[in-house]
Design an enzyme around this catalytic site. Sequence first.
Site, PDB file in Angstrom:
ATOM      1  N   GLU A 107       0.824  -1.210   0.000  1.00 16.21           N
ATOM      2  CA  GLU A 107       0.000   0.000   0.000  1.00 16.21           C
ATOM      3  C   GLU A 107       0.860   1.263   0.000  1.00 16.21           C
ATOM      4  O   GLU A 107       0.627   2.196   0.764  1.00 16.21           O
ATOM      5  CB  GLU A 107      -0.947   0.003   1.203  1.00 16.21           C
ATOM      6  CG  GLU A 107      -1.893  -1.180   1.202  1.00 16.21           C
ATOM      7  CD  GLU A 107      -2.991  -1.090   2.255  1.00 16.21           C
ATOM      8  OE1 GLU A 107      -2.721  -0.593   3.349  1.00 16.21           O
ATOM      9  OE2 GLU A 107      -4.117  -1.515   1.943  1.00 16.21           O
ATOM     10  N   ASP A 123      -8.638  -8.713   3.501  1.00 22.76           N
ATOM     11  CA  ASP A 123      -8.342  -7.635   4.437  1.00 22.76           C
ATOM     12  C   ASP A 123      -9.379  -7.527   5.549  1.00 22.76           C
ATOM     13  O   ASP A 123     -10.235  -6.633   5.503  1.00 22.76           O
ATOM     14  CB  ASP A 123      -8.247  -6.313   3.662  1.00 22.76           C
ATOM     15  CG  ASP A 123      -7.576  -5.221   4.476  1.00 22.76           C
ATOM     16  OD1 ASP A 123      -7.278  -5.467   5.649  1.00 22.76           O
ATOM     17  OD2 ASP A 123      -7.361  -4.128   3.927  1.00 22.76           O
ATOM     18  N   GLU A 176     -12.822  -1.878  11.987  1.00 19.66           N
ATOM     19  CA  GLU A 176     -12.767  -1.140  10.728  1.00 19.66           C
ATOM     20  C   GLU A 176     -13.845  -1.594   9.746  1.00 19.66           C
ATOM     21  O   GLU A 176     -14.490  -0.773   9.105  1.00 19.66           O
ATOM     22  CB  GLU A 176     -11.378  -1.312  10.092  1.00 19.66           C
ATOM     23  CG  GLU A 176     -11.269  -0.670   8.722  1.00 19.66           C
ATOM     24  CD  GLU A 176      -9.873  -0.799   8.104  1.00 19.66           C
ATOM     25  OE1 GLU A 176      -8.983  -1.384   8.731  1.00 19.66           O
ATOM     26  OE2 GLU A 176      -9.699  -0.298   6.978  1.00 19.66           O
TER      27      GLU A 176
END
Length: 698
Positions: A289, A363, A391
């Site tokens: 990332e 993820d 998240e």
Amino acid sequence: MLLLLVAAHHSMADDGYRLWLKYDLIQDAAQRKAYLNAAKFIAVSGNGPVLQSAARELQQGLKGLLGQAVPMASAQGKSGGIILSVEPTANDSGGALGKEGYRISTDKNNIKITGKTEAGVLYGAFALLRQLQTRQPLEKIALASTPKIEYRMLNHWDNPDGTVERGYAGSSIWKWYELPERVDPRYRDYARANASIGINGVVINNVNASARYLTAEYLQKVAAVANVMRPYGIRVYMSVLWAAPKTIGGLTTSDPLDPKVRQWWTDRTNDIYKAIPDFGGFLVKANSEGEPGPQDYGRNHADGANMLAEALGSHDGIVMWRAFVYKANSNGDRFKEAYEEFKPLDGKFAPKVLVQVKNGPIDFQSREPFHPLFGAMPKTPLVLEVQITQEYLGFATHLVYEAPLFKECLDSDTYSKGKGSTVAKVVDGTVDQHRISGIAGVANIGSDRNWTGHPMGQANWYAFGRLAWDHELSSQAIAEEWTRMTITTEPKSVRTIADLMVKSRDIYVRYTTPLGLHHIMGESVHYGPQPWLAKAGRPDWTAVYYHKADAQGLGFDRTATGSNALSLYAPEVQKQWGNPQTCALDYLLWFHHVGWKQPLSTGRTLWDELCYRYYTGTDSVTWMQKQWAQVKPNVDPELFANVEGRLQKQYKEAVWWRDACVLYFQTLAQQPIPKPFSPPTRSLDEVKSLVEIYQLRK
Ligand code: BDP
């Protein structure tokens, strides 16, 4: 009079700060008396700092629970007390206690807490307190326990500026601007909470790391934090920025094979150990990332990790190198990328290196198949990384108890060395006979008074620690234990709350991503539904990349006719998920593109089943609200109202998810909402405009 009443009521309100270490007075006088009989004094042989923490915690806990101070005394000729003793050669009945294990036994009418190390005794002290907190008898007590995993870590994604990446409970608890001169007393309470569940390591900063922590100025601050953690058996670790030799070291390169770079890391590591003699080691996110890494210099992950291992030299520290990587240029299936980069490196890592792998291949989605690297790297110890912060699970708004999610991964069979080679046993080192083992949870902790924002989020911190210690504990048992320690000991309420907790994760999956849907949440913010997202920074950040909905059907074909990601698993696992007729429905759309009108094992077509799950999942939030309402008489009013309000919001957002997803998928499936459900009362455009409001939060 009225004022007085209000004041009295207020002083009882529970703000959640004390977590599961409340130590409120046991109301049942007979029970209290029985406990008092077994806790007339506390005797400690030895005076090490960790042992002192154990004694202090017992004093504090017993005073609160029993309503009177228990004196410290010598055990000489006395009985009816608690003796803490470190016995390096101690054996439990079955075999040797591990170095952090404890044994609680009855010895000449005293309760004896033994460990081979001070840390073992500290864990034993918390285990004894837990017995009282959950109202277990102390007569003839005989308990022995050793953690199955050695490195039990919290990973903080905290930044130097006080923000927390993906944190939903306020700012960072670390006040770098005050340190090292002022040391917030909160750090000690944080350490106590962690020690009580067996966590023995904390990575204090974000994996998207700032190099600042490696400067002399920050090392003093980190050292001050480490000083508070040490008496609780907790070591401090750091995430490091790969490019640090360039950004703060004044070098022209960060190439891991460059001698100047290697020397720079060795020097910095020596500086760290001067400031923090028991420093734990490094966590690294590299070439992922946009983060820099060894690949920037044509090197691989092993070159990078081994260089840091070399820098650690003879210091007692480890390198945790993350496998969460996907290439800058995404062609193909992101599912396979970590495997393709890491599998060939098995056997190439230095002995101090552990590779840290997320529970699933994408993820931290609400349900993922286990990561195919588990079982595929027998020569490398793998750390399991789970995300405690929510998240992808509704932030601190939705009640989602995560133990079932963690367990689902831990209990998955990789078949790497035959049946029973579960992820848990790969991770704890038993499958491949590793000397070191680790597990990490991305913390959900922040500066909010109650630490976790959602009061029930505390249970996820708790459950992570308990499972890190013993992955064989059940989600149900942990939920009941936590509830008794934190909310109420009234048996019916305990059952109701634990039941609600244990079912909450499946309910969340049903109203957000049923049947194996994944990654259809709001762009970047990762909140709310956005299944129509077709354009983003990269194709594998969109939703359409993952659900592949078209006029024919829905789901990502990862069999041989598609990306063939399924082939990364052992043949037994391929068999379990490879056939759309027999694949468990929870994983169906992870591996198959299924026709809308295809009948499933439930007797419903895919489209009808999808609607069924979105609608019943949403209705289940109403059930959660009703369950919570029932426990009102036995729950602190402030806590009750807090959870009640959040559940109201959760219901509203479940309807949002349901409406967004059924309306969007309907544009492709061209099917009616099946009876008895009613179509959403709003249009797809109306729902889409809600997302835009959320996107403003970016
Ligand atoms: C993703 C998060 C991102 C993290 C990344 C990671 O959205 O903020 O940096 O994981 O684990 O899920 O590195």
